[in-house]
Design a protein around this motif. Structure first.
Motif, PDB file in Angstrom:
ATOM      1  N   ASP A 166       0.794  -1.223   0.000  1.00  0.00           N
ATOM      2  CA  ASP A 166       0.000   0.000   0.000  1.00  0.00           C
ATOM      3  C   ASP A 166       0.829   1.277   0.000  1.00  0.00           C
ATOM      4  O   ASP A 166       0.400   2.286  -0.550  1.00  0.00           O
ATOM      5  N   PHE A 167       2.007   1.240   0.634  1.00  0.00           N
ATOM      6  CA  PHE A 167       2.729   2.479   0.873  1.00  0.00           C
ATOM      7  C   PHE A 167       4.212   2.336   0.533  1.00  0.00           C
ATOM      8  O   PHE A 167       4.790   1.251   0.594  1.00  0.00           O
ATOM      9  N   LEU A 168       4.816   3.494   0.209  1.00  0.00           N
ATOM     10  CA  LEU A 168       6.262   3.655   0.193  1.00  0.00           C
ATOM     11  C   LEU A 168       6.637   4.381   1.476  1.00  0.00           C
ATOM     12  O   LEU A 168       6.020   5.386   1.843  1.00  0.00           O
ATOM     13  N   TYR A 169       7.666   3.877   2.171  1.00  0.00           N
ATOM     14  CA  TYR A 169       8.154   4.500   3.398  1.00  0.00           C
ATOM     15  C   TYR A 169       9.571   5.012   3.151  1.00  0.00           C
ATOM     16  O   TYR A 169      10.403   4.317   2.570  1.00  0.00           O
ATOM     17  N   VAL A 170       9.833   6.238   3.595  1.00  0.00           N
ATOM     18  CA  VAL A 170      11.165   6.825   3.462  1.00  0.00           C
ATOM     19  C   VAL A 170      11.612   7.269   4.849  1.00  0.00           C
ATOM     20  O   VAL A 170      10.898   8.027   5.538  1.00  0.00           O
ATOM     21  N   ASP A 222      16.037  24.092   8.319  1.00  0.00           N
ATOM     22  CA  ASP A 222      16.622  22.771   8.128  1.00  0.00           C
ATOM     23  C   ASP A 222      15.557  21.890   7.491  1.00  0.00           C
ATOM     24  O   ASP A 222      14.446  21.759   8.029  1.00  0.00           O
ATOM     25  N   TYR A 223      15.888  21.298   6.362  1.00  0.00           N
ATOM     26  CA  TYR A 223      14.892  20.486   5.665  1.00  0.00           C
ATOM     27  C   TYR A 223      15.579  19.344   4.935  1.00  0.00           C
ATOM     28  O   TYR A 223      16.790  19.349   4.699  1.00  0.00           O
ATOM     29  N   VAL A 224      14.774  18.361   4.536  1.00  0.00           N
ATOM     30  CA  VAL A 224      15.226  17.298   3.659  1.00  0.00           C
ATOM     31  C   VAL A 224      14.098  17.018   2.682  1.00  0.00           C
ATOM     32  O   VAL A 224      12.911  17.167   3.025  1.00  0.00           O
ATOM     33  N   GLN A 225      14.434  16.652   1.458  1.00  0.00           N
ATOM     34  CA  GLN A 225      13.404  16.342   0.476  1.00  0.00           C
ATOM     35  C   GLN A 225      13.889  15.226  -0.442  1.00  0.00           C
ATOM     36  O   GLN A 225      15.091  15.048  -0.646  1.00  0.00           O
ATOM     37  N   ILE A 226      12.916  14.509  -0.985  1.00  0.00           N
ATOM     38  CA  ILE A 226      13.218  13.411  -1.901  1.00  0.00           C
ATOM     39  C   ILE A 226      12.455  13.632  -3.194  1.00  0.00           C
ATOM     40  O   ILE A 226      11.278  14.013  -3.183  1.00  0.00           O
ATOM     41  N   TYR A 227      13.151  13.435  -4.308  1.00  0.00           N
ATOM     42  CA  TYR A 227      12.551  13.475  -5.645  1.00  0.00           C
ATOM     43  C   TYR A 227      12.393  12.035  -6.116  1.00  0.00           C
ATOM     44  O   TYR A 227      13.369  11.279  -6.140  1.00  0.00           O
ATOM     45  N   LEU A 228      11.183  11.672  -6.506  1.00  0.00           N
ATOM     46  CA  LEU A 228      10.890  10.307  -6.934  1.00  0.00           C
ATOM     47  C   LEU A 228      10.357  10.314  -8.362  1.00  0.00           C
ATOM     48  O   LEU A 228       9.381  11.016  -8.667  1.00  0.00           O
ATOM     49  N   ASP A 229      10.990   9.541  -9.220  1.00  0.00           N
ATOM     50  CA  ASP A 229      10.553   9.361 -10.607  1.00  0.00           C
ATOM     51  C   ASP A 229      10.178   7.896 -10.793  1.00  0.00           C
ATOM     52  O   ASP A 229      11.010   7.082 -11.191  1.00  0.00           O
ATOM     53  N   PRO A 230       8.924   7.514 -10.493  1.00  0.00           N
ATOM     54  CA  PRO A 230       8.537   6.104 -10.584  1.00  0.00           C
ATOM     55  C   PRO A 230       8.623   5.545 -11.994  1.00  0.00           C
ATOM     56  O   PRO A 230       8.760   4.332 -12.175  1.00  0.00           O
ATOM     57  N   ILE A 235       4.006   7.387   1.967  1.00  0.00           N
ATOM     58  CA  ILE A 235       3.424   7.885   0.719  1.00  0.00           C
ATOM     59  C   ILE A 235       2.592   6.766   0.094  1.00  0.00           C
ATOM     60  O   ILE A 235       3.143   5.704  -0.249  1.00  0.00           O
ATOM     61  N   PRO A 236       1.277   6.944  -0.063  1.00  0.00           N
ATOM     62  CA  PRO A 236       0.475   5.901  -0.722  1.00  0.00           C
ATOM     63  C   PRO A 236       0.968   5.661  -2.146  1.00  0.00           C
ATOM     64  O   PRO A 236       1.285   6.603  -2.886  1.00  0.00           O
ATOM     65  N   LEU A 237       1.058   4.402  -2.533  1.00  0.00           N
ATOM     66  CA  LEU A 237       1.479   4.094  -3.898  1.00  0.00           C
ATOM     67  C   LEU A 237       0.505   4.644  -4.914  1.00  0.00           C
ATOM     68  O   LEU A 237       0.883   4.945  -6.054  1.00  0.00           O
ATOM     69  N   SER A 238      -0.760   4.823  -4.510  1.00  0.00           N
ATOM     70  CA  SER A 238      -1.741   5.414  -5.428  1.00  0.00           C
ATOM     71  C   SER A 238      -1.408   6.871  -5.724  1.00  0.00           C
ATOM     72  O   SER A 238      -1.716   7.377  -6.804  1.00  0.00           O
ATOM     73  N   THR A 239      -0.770   7.572  -4.775  1.00  0.00           N
ATOM     74  CA  THR A 239      -0.368   8.959  -5.011  1.00  0.00           C
ATOM     75  C   THR A 239       0.651   9.059  -6.133  1.00  0.00           C
ATOM     76  O   THR A 239       0.656  10.016  -6.913  1.00  0.00           O
ATOM     77  N   LEU A 240       1.524   8.051  -6.245  1.00  0.00           N
ATOM     78  CA  LEU A 240       2.602   8.077  -7.234  1.00  0.00           C
ATOM     79  C   LEU A 240       2.177   7.564  -8.600  1.00  0.00           C
ATOM     80  O   LEU A 240       2.995   7.503  -9.520  1.00  0.00           O
ATOM     81  N   ALA A 267       1.390  -2.750  -6.398  1.00  0.00           N
ATOM     82  CA  ALA A 267       0.610  -1.643  -5.861  1.00  0.00           C
ATOM     83  C   ALA A 267      -0.844  -2.048  -5.678  1.00  0.00           C
ATOM     84  O   ALA A 267      -1.473  -2.601  -6.574  1.00  0.00           O
ATOM     85  N   LYS A 268      -1.360  -1.785  -4.497  1.00  0.00           N
ATOM     86  CA  LYS A 268      -2.776  -1.968  -4.212  1.00  0.00           C
ATOM     87  C   LYS A 268      -3.402  -0.586  -4.157  1.00  0.00           C
ATOM     88  O   LYS A 268      -3.539   0.018  -3.109  1.00  0.00           O
ATOM     89  N   SER A 269      -3.785  -0.069  -5.315  1.00  0.00           N
ATOM     90  CA  SER A 269      -4.200   1.321  -5.428  1.00  0.00           C
ATOM     91  C   SER A 269      -5.587   1.539  -4.856  1.00  0.00           C
ATOM     92  O   SER A 269      -6.428   0.648  -4.840  1.00  0.00           O
TER      93      SER A 269
END
Length: 732
Positions: free
Chosen positions: A79-83, A110-118, A173-178, A230-232
């Motif tokens: 269901d989800f991606l975990y970071v 102070d921040y952190v961010q991830i860019y994901l290109d599925p 992050i729900p896999l359906s979001t991606l 993915a279980k969307s």
């Protein structure tokens, strides 16, 4: 687009070796145990997950090891991606921990961010950002356009934790979001970036992209998912209701009523990568009001940012070099329907709505534009496909607006982008067919006639140790885009910029960037006249986030409202800095010189000043004050011609990362005494509470009031409203 003082051979050799290192992949870890979202990374899966821990300083240094230690782990289930992020600090007491509103996390935190290109196409990516207090910021990065937009608000959750070594965070992050477009073995492109603002605004990344690179995702690493299934969530329905008590008094009308407005938002995910969105009678009570703008001496309509959630998602797909789609031209739709498809190659979106809000239509001209207020409803639609290629993309666009009186506007065309490591070329062509309303009472140019026109844009951007940009535009007199933002037509123009940046890791000054810009505009068709401007300038950046941009315009030729050429000259400047954690932003803007008074056509002395201060006396309290003033001084013996001011105060108190109160106060005043007397002033104030009760439930309530006064004729009025809005999301 920066380069340090390194020799060409060293830079090339080091960049190529680091590029190869970035191509190494890690494998995400499947988990069968639930992950409790508390930011601590104490579940067993984090201990066994592979680690991204090789980071590089990207600013102010370039291609050097990161000064702070960072570790990133990825896990997933059906269901989800975990970071998971573990972010060490050499001096933990200096951690900046402010609460801010969503999409307000920036380089002063102070921040952190991830860019994901599925898709693994390296042409675009989702971005998810969090600061040390757990505030979310999200958006979409477009590689072809070299832009990042924070317009979309995706469905995801995050928690953070601060300890004696630094801080950590967990994203869910729900896999359906991606919008996963395939099943089984997958390879995603991924980049992680981190900001640590102290004396220097240090930026770090897991990808070693050099300052002068024209690409971002080409340096991305790879994350492998061996068995992603993915279980969307195939259907997401969000009903909401708003109750409003409104009272109006004065010359603009009287009202005293209570209104209940139900609305509905729904999302259907029929297949991987696709989404169908529906909105019915959407309510935007919670959307923040626009900031006041200085408009008293402007020839052309100003564009305003889109803040409404339904229109922000997917905005990157319809953003083109020529802004033929400007969703602020859709005011209050009775319903709207949008279909979006994302994949590694072809992406497209289509939108349709029935709009009863009767928004202003921009009637463009060569010497100025007019905002026309129609009294008829309309049907609006646009569609855009975009196909990603190896070194660019090719797309098309169709936009149409049909009014109930039979008038209509149709725009269509194509665009393309090609890019390499050093160059980017963009081209777009559009044609329009318009049948104007037969309404000369609304504007003198509307007589029911049919007109046609075209628009062309070509742009070349080059970036090495020298940076230049060339842009050619041509808008024929008959071109119209009622759903877009095209305030000027009947001209062709050429714009050029040349920069020579120099970089250093010295404490006080990191960037010295002299430049020159040249503009030339010439009338087309029956229009007459030309405009030109050549300006040298200097960009500086350094200690405590200091940034400056100064330009001198010694011989700027512009046309007045009657088409007469006028010579102006002026000095323009922008300064900003981030002095510290309690005062993260101080900014000053200004212009001084001779400008055209468009009400009379005279060239008169003018002074424009603006300043903005952002303070955080407490981590939970944010105060922002902005002031802008424009003055047209009279000629010898004349009184002041125009004084225009805009003041805004915003105060935010955060009860926690999901619950805040927002106070806004604005004042605008315009006093013109030459060539005729005309005074106007307005005030607005509001208090709003925003509470994300859970992932599925949101509450908003508040009160707002306003008044305005006009001297000629002497009219005015005021209004007040109290509102409560609640929404709940059902997922299936």
């Amino acid at each position: 687009m920066r380069i340090r003082w390194l020799t060409g051979l060293l830079l090339f050799t080091l960049a190529m070796s680091l590029h190869a290192a970035a191509a190494a992949s890690i494998t995400a870890t499947r988990t069968t145990q639930p992950i409790h979202l508390d930011g601590r990374l104490d579940e067993p899966v984090w201990a066994s997950a592979q680690v991204i821990d090789r980071f590089y300083e990207t600013y102010p240094g370039s291609l050097v090891p990161a000064p702070e230690r960072t570790e990133v782990r990825l896990a997933y289930d059906d269901d989800f991606l975990y970071v998971g992020f573990r972010l060490w600090l050499k001096h933990p007491s200096q951690l900046r921990t402010p609460f801010v509103r969503r999409d307000k996390v920036n380089s002063t935190h102070d921040y952190v961010q991830i860019y994901l290109d599925p898709q693994g196409s390296r042409r675009g990516s989702y971005l998810f950002r969090v600061n040390a207090c757990g505030t979310r910021t999200d958006g979409y990065q477009n590689e072809a356009q070299e832009t990042e937009t924070l317009d979309p608000d995706y469905d995801w959750e995050v928690a953070s934790h601060i300890d004696a070594r630094g801080w950590s965070a967990e994203m869910r992050i729900p896999l359906s979001t991606l919008r996963i477009s395939r099943s089984g073995l997958q390879r995603w492109a991924v980049v992680v970036t981190r900001g640590v603002p102290r004396d220097q605004n240090t930026q770090m990344a897991s990808a070693p992209f050099p300052h002068d690179s024209n690409c971002f995702l080409c340096y991305a690493g790879t994350v492998v998912f061996p068995d992603l299934k993915a279980k969307s969530e195939h259907l997401i329905v969000t009903p909401s209701g708003t109750i409003t008590r409104r009272r109006d008094r004065g010359s603009f009308g009287h009202a005293d009523d209570v209104r209940l407005q139900p609305s509905l938002d729904a999302k259907w995910l029929p297949r991987d990568g696709a989404a169908l969105d529906l909105t019915v009678r959407p309510d935007f009570s919670q959307v923040e009001a626009d900031s006041a703008q200085l408009t008293a001496n402007q020839r052309f309509a100003l564009d305003l940012p889109e803040k409404r959630p339904f229109f922000r998602e997917g905005a990157d797909l319809v953003k083109t070099a020529i802004p033929a789609v400007y969703t602020r031209s859709i005011a209050a739709p009775d319903y709207g329907l949008r279909y979006t498809q994302r994949s590694a190659g072809l992406e497209y979106t289509a939108f349709g709505a029935r709009d009863s809000g009767r928004p202003a239509i921009i009637e463009p001209g060569f010497l100025g534009s007019t905002l026309v207020l129609p009294n008829f409803d309309s049907d609006d639609a646009f569609a855009r496909p975009r196909n990603t290629l190896a070194h660019g993309d090719v797309g098309g666009l169709v936009a149409a607006k049909r009014n109930d009186d039979g008038s209509r506007n149709l725009v269509g065309g194509s665009d393309a982008t090609w890019s390499s490591d050093t160059d980017r070329v963009t081209g777009q062509w559009l044609a329009s067919h318009t049948r104007n309303p037969d309404r000369p009472d609304l504007t003198s140019s509307w007589h029911g006639q049919t007109i046609q026109g075209s628009a062309v844009l070509l742009q070349w951007d080059h970036s090495t140790d020298q940076v230049w940009s060339l842009r050619y535009e041509r808008y024929s007199t008959g071109f119209r885009s009622w759903l877009g933002y095209v305030p000027r037509v009947g001209y062709q123009s050429l714009h050029g910029e040349y920069y020579r940046p120099f970089y250093s890791t010295a404490k006080w000054l990191n960037t010295i960037e002299p430049y020159v810009s040249v503009d030339r505009l010439r009338a087309l068709g029956s229009n007459r006249g030309s405009e030109s401007d050549a300006a040298p300038g200097l960009v500086l950046a350094g200690y405590k986030g200091f940034a400056a941009d100064i330009s001198w315009h010694p011989h700027a030729m512009v046309l007045d409202a009657q088409g007469h050429a006028r010579r102006t000259r002026y000095l323009a400047w922008q300064f900003s800095a981030s002095p510290g954690r309690w005062v993260p932003l101080v900014a000053f803007t200004g212009q001084r010189g001779d400008v055209v008074d468009y009400a009379s056509g005279d060239v008169v002395p003018s002074t424009t000043l603006g300043w903005r201060v952002l303070t955080r006396p407490l981590d939970r309290l944010e105060l922002e004050v902005q002031y802008d003033r424009n003055a047209l001084h009279g000629k010898a013996g004349e009184p002041q011609r125009l004084i225009e001011t805009a003041t805004q105060f915003i105060g935010t108190w955060h009860f926690n990362a999901r619950f805040f109160a927002l106070l806004t106060w604005q004042r605008y005043a315009s006093a013109r005494d030459v060539p005729e007397i005309n005074h106007y002033r307005s005030r607005t104030a509001s208090v709003q509470f925003n509470w994300d009760v859970s992932r599925n439930c949101q509450l908003y309530w508040g009160v707002r009031s306003g008044n305005e006064q006009i001297s000629a004729p002497a009219i005015g009025g005021d209004g007040r409203e109290i509102y409560l809005k609640a929404s709940y999301t059902f997922r299936g």
